[in-house]
Design a protein around this motif. Structure first.
Motif, PDB file in Angstrom:
ATOM      1  N   LEU A 498       0.825  -1.209   0.000  1.00  0.00           N
ATOM      2  CA  LEU A 498       0.000   0.000   0.000  1.00  0.00           C
ATOM      3  C   LEU A 498       0.859   1.260   0.000  1.00  0.00           C
ATOM      4  O   LEU A 498       0.562   2.237  -0.683  1.00  0.00           O
ATOM      5  N   GLU A 499       1.959   1.212   0.735  1.00  0.00           N
ATOM      6  CA  GLU A 499       2.813   2.404   0.839  1.00  0.00           C
ATOM      7  C   GLU A 499       3.505   2.751  -0.472  1.00  0.00           C
ATOM      8  O   GLU A 499       3.967   3.882  -0.658  1.00  0.00           O
ATOM      9  N   THR A 500       3.577   1.787  -1.396  1.00  0.00           N
ATOM     10  CA  THR A 500       4.240   2.051  -2.675  1.00  0.00           C
ATOM     11  C   THR A 500       3.251   2.386  -3.785  1.00  0.00           C
ATOM     12  O   THR A 500       3.660   2.593  -4.937  1.00  0.00           O
ATOM     13  N   ARG A 501       1.941   2.438  -3.472  1.00  0.00           N
ATOM     14  CA  ARG A 501       0.943   2.791  -4.486  1.00  0.00           C
ATOM     15  C   ARG A 501       0.822   4.311  -4.590  1.00  0.00           C
ATOM     16  O   ARG A 501       1.077   5.039  -3.627  1.00  0.00           O
ATOM     17  N   SER A 502       0.387   4.782  -5.734  1.00  0.00           N
ATOM     18  CA  SER A 502       0.100   6.205  -5.896  1.00  0.00           C
ATOM     19  C   SER A 502      -1.122   6.568  -5.053  1.00  0.00           C
ATOM     20  O   SER A 502      -1.899   5.697  -4.638  1.00  0.00           O
ATOM     21  N   ASP A 503      -1.313   7.845  -4.813  1.00  0.00           N
ATOM     22  CA  ASP A 503      -2.446   8.282  -3.993  1.00  0.00           C
ATOM     23  C   ASP A 503      -3.773   7.811  -4.578  1.00  0.00           C
ATOM     24  O   ASP A 503      -4.661   7.344  -3.845  1.00  0.00           O
TER      25      ASP A 503
END
Length: 530
Positions: A498-503
């Motif tokens: 999740l932390e590496t996904r775009s907003d």
């Protein structure tokens, strides 16, 4: 939100489940709770209850009962996670044990699909399909003796057939999923009332939503997979290489040919470990299965002798080695195709060696899971990344550099490192570094490894300093993978997702989770979704 349950609520939950499912399906003894709260790598918080439904209806009832009482429920298949995929990360969690839902519901060789319950193992399915002369395109991981099909679809996985057909989700047509509140959803053509589950792409690909979701969007109950005719012929080849660079370059070139159904390889350290640990060449059962595949007694005896003799050579002089399988419906066809691959290896400095390893693995596809221990009873854990084919060589080199930077610390604590490479269709390479180190065993190890193996290997005392070193080295590998934009199976609570996904992507995922699980009770924490 989840994780704020009182003893009274949990006792009520247990009572209701006992009435709905029966006493044998609801367990809260300490031994069962401890076993289901650990994976190959670590122990989570202690689960409160272990629930084992035996049907779609029981699963739906259990989910609804948990949702009504705000009790987190984490799904567990065969238990072979090494990324905290199902282990509780908070108090008050119940475990959903799917292994009793293990039936083959429909085997349809006219329409070429098979529907199974999520707790069916890959070995069980393979045996049933083999009797009919068919198989699924992707047909299981090496852990398929106990790994379940639902457990494989939730994180996705690799190995048999993956070089040609991709991962688990690529062979799936439809899934029947139970949402957090007990609602039953069917995807693909099965979503049409009264229709067969024969076609995946009818409208938006809802099937894909539940492939690789690590069990956070719903509880998989039934899975339909595509069937193909089992190949009548197969052949194998093995090559060794002097350098990691040649080894990685050859693997990439082999993949681009789009011929082999599996391509995999080991570095020298892992080759020695595997040969010593598995004692492949002295395993009478393995040799027996290899010899069964040969046509006639003389041919079979020759094959057994070749396998045994080749193994001793591997032990003496392990090197970087690649192995691949080609299958088809004519002997001439598979021989012509493997000749193409052999020329590729030779063009990259490869030297042909006896093909014992792929031959034995194909003859014994779902062997006992003794490989979760080292040859002297060491603990074992992998970490992996899927990288673009063109970046395999550089990524391997950077992982080697990371290990070299930690060499003194690794050696101090007796940590041994190696790695496995596996092809995924034509576009991705799985790089899987593994670690072996002296450490006490979990109950999961004791219940998974064969008793005969356990009696031969040593035991070790608790060794937290060594385990901390392994954790540090795993993180160093993850840092390399992140640099190369790697993807991951079995994301669980280990890989950065999740932390590496775009907003915008993160918002979409959060909104989907809110719809299917508004109270955030399904495997909370996996994928980074709280």
């Amino acid at each position: 939100m989840s994780g704020t349950n009182t003893t009274e609520t949990l006792n009520q939950f247990k009572s209701v489940l006992t009435q709905l499912l029966g006493q044998d399906s609801v367990r809260d003894d300490l031994a069962t709770r401890e076993l289901h709260s650990q994976d190959i790598w670590t122990k989570g918080k202690l689960a409160e209850i272990v629930v084992s439904p035996s049907s779609l209806e029981e699963l739906s009832s259990a989910a609804a009962a948990a949702n009504e009482r705000n009790i987190p429920l984490n799904p567990r298949g065969g238990g072979m996670s090494y990324t905290e995929g199902y282990t509780p990360d908070r108090e008050g969690v119940a475990i959903l044990d799917m292994t009793r839902m293990d039936r083959i519901i429909e085997l349809n060789t006219d329409d070429m699909y098979v529907t199974v319950e999520a707790g069916c193992t890959w070995e069980t399915l393979h045996k049933a399909l083999s009797a009919k002369g068919v198989r699924t395109p992707f047909w299981g991981p090496l852990s398929g003796l106990t790994s379940t099909i639902g457990g494989g679809l939730s994180p996705n996985n690799a190995f048999f057939g993956a070089g040609k057909y991709g991962t688990t989700g690529d062979s799936v047509l439809s899934v029947t999923v139970v949402l957090a509140d007990g609602t039953i959803v069917r995807t693909g053509s099965a979503g049409t009332e009264g229709a067969k589950p024969f076609w995946r792409h009818y409208g938006p690909d809802l099937t894909g939503l539940f492939c690789g979701d690590c069990g956070v969007l719903g509880y998989k109950a039934e899975i339909t997979l595509r069937l193909i005719k089992a190949p009548r012929e197969e052949t194998w080849a093995s090559y060794e290489f002097d350098t990691a660079a040649d080894y990685a370059t050859a693997l990439s070139a082999l993949m681009r040919e789009d011929i082999a159904t599996e391509i995999f390889g080991f570095d020298p350290t892992l080759t020695r470990v595997r040969m010593a640990r598995a004692s492949m060449l002295s395993d009478a059962k393995a040799l027996k299965n290899v010899m069964k595949k040969q046509g006639g007694l003389l041919s079979a005896l020759k094959e057994g002798a070749k396998v045994a003799m080749a193994g001793r050579g591997f032990m003496d002089n392990a090197n970087y080695n690649l192995h691949y399988t080609v299958e088809g419906h004519s002997k001439t066809g598979v021989q012509e195709e493997i000749a193409i691959l052999n020329k590729v290896c030779e063009a990259h400095g490869g030297k042909s060696i006896e093909n014992s390893i792929p031959k034995i693995i194909r003859a014994n596809p779902f062997a006992p899971l003794n490989s979760i221990l080292g040859p002297s009873g060491e603990r074992w854990v992998p970490i992996h990344g899927i990288v673009p084919v063109s970046e395999t060589r550089d990524c391997l080199a950077e992982i080697d550099q990371a290990f070299d930077a930690m060499r003194a610390e690794l050696d101090q604590h007796g940590v041994v490192t190696g790695y496995l490479l596996t092809s995924m269709s034509t576009t991705g390479v799985i790089i899987e570094p593994v670690f072996l180190w002296p450490e006490e065993l979990f109950e999961l190890h004791r219940q998974t490894v064969e008793p005969s193996m356990l009696s031969k290997v040593g035991t070790h005392d608790a060794n937290p300093d060594a385990t901390a070193t392994v954790s540090k080295a795993r993180q160093a590998v993850l840092d390399v993978f992140r640099k190369h934009g790697a993807a991951h199976f079995q994301i669980g609570r280990t890989y950065p997702y999740l932390e590496t996904r775009s907003d915008s992507t993160r918002d979409l995922l959060e909104n989907i989770k809110n719809i299917v699980d508004p109270q955030r009770l399904i495997n909370t924490g996996a994928l980074g979704l709280e």
